[in-house]
Scaffold this active site. Structure first.
Site, mmCIF file in Angstrom:
data_model
loop_
_atom_site.group_PDB
_atom_site.id
_atom_site.type_symbol
_atom_site.label_atom_id
_atom_site.label_comp_id
_atom_site.label_asym_id
_atom_site.label_seq_id
_atom_site.Cartn_x
_atom_site.Cartn_y
_atom_site.Cartn_z
ATOM 1 N N ASP A 68 7.678 36.817 -34.946
ATOM 2 C CA ASP A 68 6.928 35.852 -35.748
ATOM 3 C C ASP A 68 7.785 34.636 -36.073
ATOM 4 O O ASP A 68 9.013 34.708 -36.130
ATOM 5 C CB ASP A 68 6.390 36.497 -37.031
ATOM 6 C CG ASP A 68 7.477 37.089 -37.929
ATOM 7 O OD1 ASP A 68 8.458 37.640 -37.399
ATOM 8 O OD2 ASP A 68 7.347 36.978 -39.163
ATOM 9 N N GLU A 133 9.005 39.422 -40.232
ATOM 10 C CA GLU A 133 10.267 39.040 -40.861
ATOM 11 C C GLU A 133 10.128 37.765 -41.672
ATOM 12 O O GLU A 133 10.708 37.633 -42.744
ATOM 13 C CB GLU A 133 11.351 38.862 -39.793
ATOM 14 C CG GLU A 133 12.775 38.858 -40.353
ATOM 15 C CD GLU A 133 13.243 37.496 -40.835
ATOM 16 O OE1 GLU A 133 14.258 37.436 -41.566
ATOM 17 O OE2 GLU A 133 12.620 36.473 -40.491
#
Length: 378
Positions: A68, A133
């Site tokens: 991400d 994250e």
């Protein structure tokens, strides 16, 4: 096109704004399966994760990272579209190029080259990949670690691909991180007319001496690995918006980045002691984002230092500075952990970028770590 750069470009084309993965992990798993990795999808909520492992016994070296990325910001302010990788003057531009799709590409290529040369290597290789994250970090690495514990899988060494370098590739290894402890402090007073302060109790006036005391406190002196603990106020909110009303309460948001010289419990107790000394009517909500951790010199740090020196010709600095990473979840399991990645100057910014030639060099560093650990594992 050089293969690490090409793979990084393929990953950047996946518009994986957190918590979306947008196909990155499927691409990675396909290539890992071709190397003999067993891949397990581990979705939780909206978050995509996977665990991959090659080998059945011996020490386990894990590459950890995230697919991400943060939002792009204003598209019109990018020199080129953020999800269309573009190389200009030897620099690759695109969201995630530095944080951390360049590292993911380098990890994969390093494994491909290592396994091709050493198909019967000792030890095990793992990949722990999440798409959570940059977000709340609730359904990502933490949940994968729960899965590994249930499978009785323990990580010996972990390389996290966070962009650790400062001025040149490999100049800094993160071998630890400070802890992060946040607080939302509400200080209560009595609302009233500003012309009649004797009938009110101004929480702003009451708060100022206490906040000055908190900001001036020496929490510790740090040590050889960590700077002194820092307390920083990030937000103060109070007032009704009217100029003639004393507010009934204010809210103060602050954060500790703390060393191993002090504990979460000590910071909380000392903070509340100061607040009580100033006779405040208050409530405080604490949020621990991560404990400090440190990997001292040992097999992993020594292998990382040697691998970087071989590729760059320079010894890296060991550092615990910077923000938090998912390493804060992995290190407490007992794993030795380091963070090695590209230059971090452009991360989370418009026109995020990485030096294109650094990507194959980063892959060579990762391969050097694998060679030093897995060819000597017993």
């Amino acid at each position: 096109m050089e293969k690490t750069l090409e793979l990084c470009c393929d990953l950047i084309r996946c518009a994986s704004v957190t918590p979306a993965d947008a196909g990155c992990q499927a691409l990675m798993m396909e290539r890992l399966q071709a190397l003999g990795f067993r891949c397990t999808d581990l979705p939780f909520g909206e978050v995509s994760n996977f665990w991959a492992q090659r080998g059945e016994r011996g020490p386990l070296l894990v590459f950890a990272g995230h697919t991400d990325v943060v939002p792009t910001g204003p598209l019109a302010q990018w020199q080129s579209p953020p999800f269309e990788p573009t190389v200009r003057d030897g620099v690759l531009y695109g969201r995630g190029s530095a944080d951390m799709k360049g590292s993911l590409a380098a990890m994969l290529v390093a494994c491909e080259e290592f396994v091709l040369e050493h198909p019967d290597h000792t030890g095990r290789i793992g990949f722990l990949i999440t798409s959570d994250e940059e977000g709340p970090a609730v359904d990502g690495t933490v949940k994968v670690l729960d899965y590994l514990r249930a499978q009785d899988i323990a990580i010996d060494w972990c390389v996290v691909g966070e962009p650790s370098s400062s001025r040149s590739l490999g100049d800094v290894i993160k071998n630890g991180r400070r802890g992060s402890l946040g607080a939302v402090l509400t200080i209560r007073g009595v609302q009233g007319h500003i012309a009649y302060p004797q009938l009110a109790d101004n929480p702003i006036h009451r708060a100022l001496p206490a906040l000055h005391a908190l900001a001036s406190e020496v929490w510790d002196e740090g040590n050889d690995f960590f700077p002194p603990t820092s307390m920083q106020i990030s937000n103060i909110n109070g007032g009704t918006g009217a100029t003639n009303v004393i507010p009934g309460e204010i809210q103060v948001v602050f954060n500790f980045r703390f060393s191993t010289e002090v504990t979460q419990e000590q910071l909380q107790a000392r903070t509340e002691h100061i607040l009580q000394q100033h006779q405040l009517d208050y409530a405080i909500d604490w949020q621990l984002s991560g404990q400090p951790f440190l990997t001292p010199s040992g097999a992993l740090v020594d292998a990382a230092v040697a691998a970087i020196r071989e590729i760059t010709g320079q010894p890296p600095e060991l550092s615990t500075a910077g923000g938090t990473s998912d390493g804060r979840f992995i290190a407490p399991t007992g794993a030795q952990l380091v963070e090695i990645g590209p230059i971090n100057a452009s991360i989370h910014k418009l026109d995020e970028h990485v030096i294109a030639a650094d990507l194959p060099r980063l892959a060579a560093i990762y391969k050097g770590v694998m060679t030093r650990l897995l060819l000597q594992a017993v």
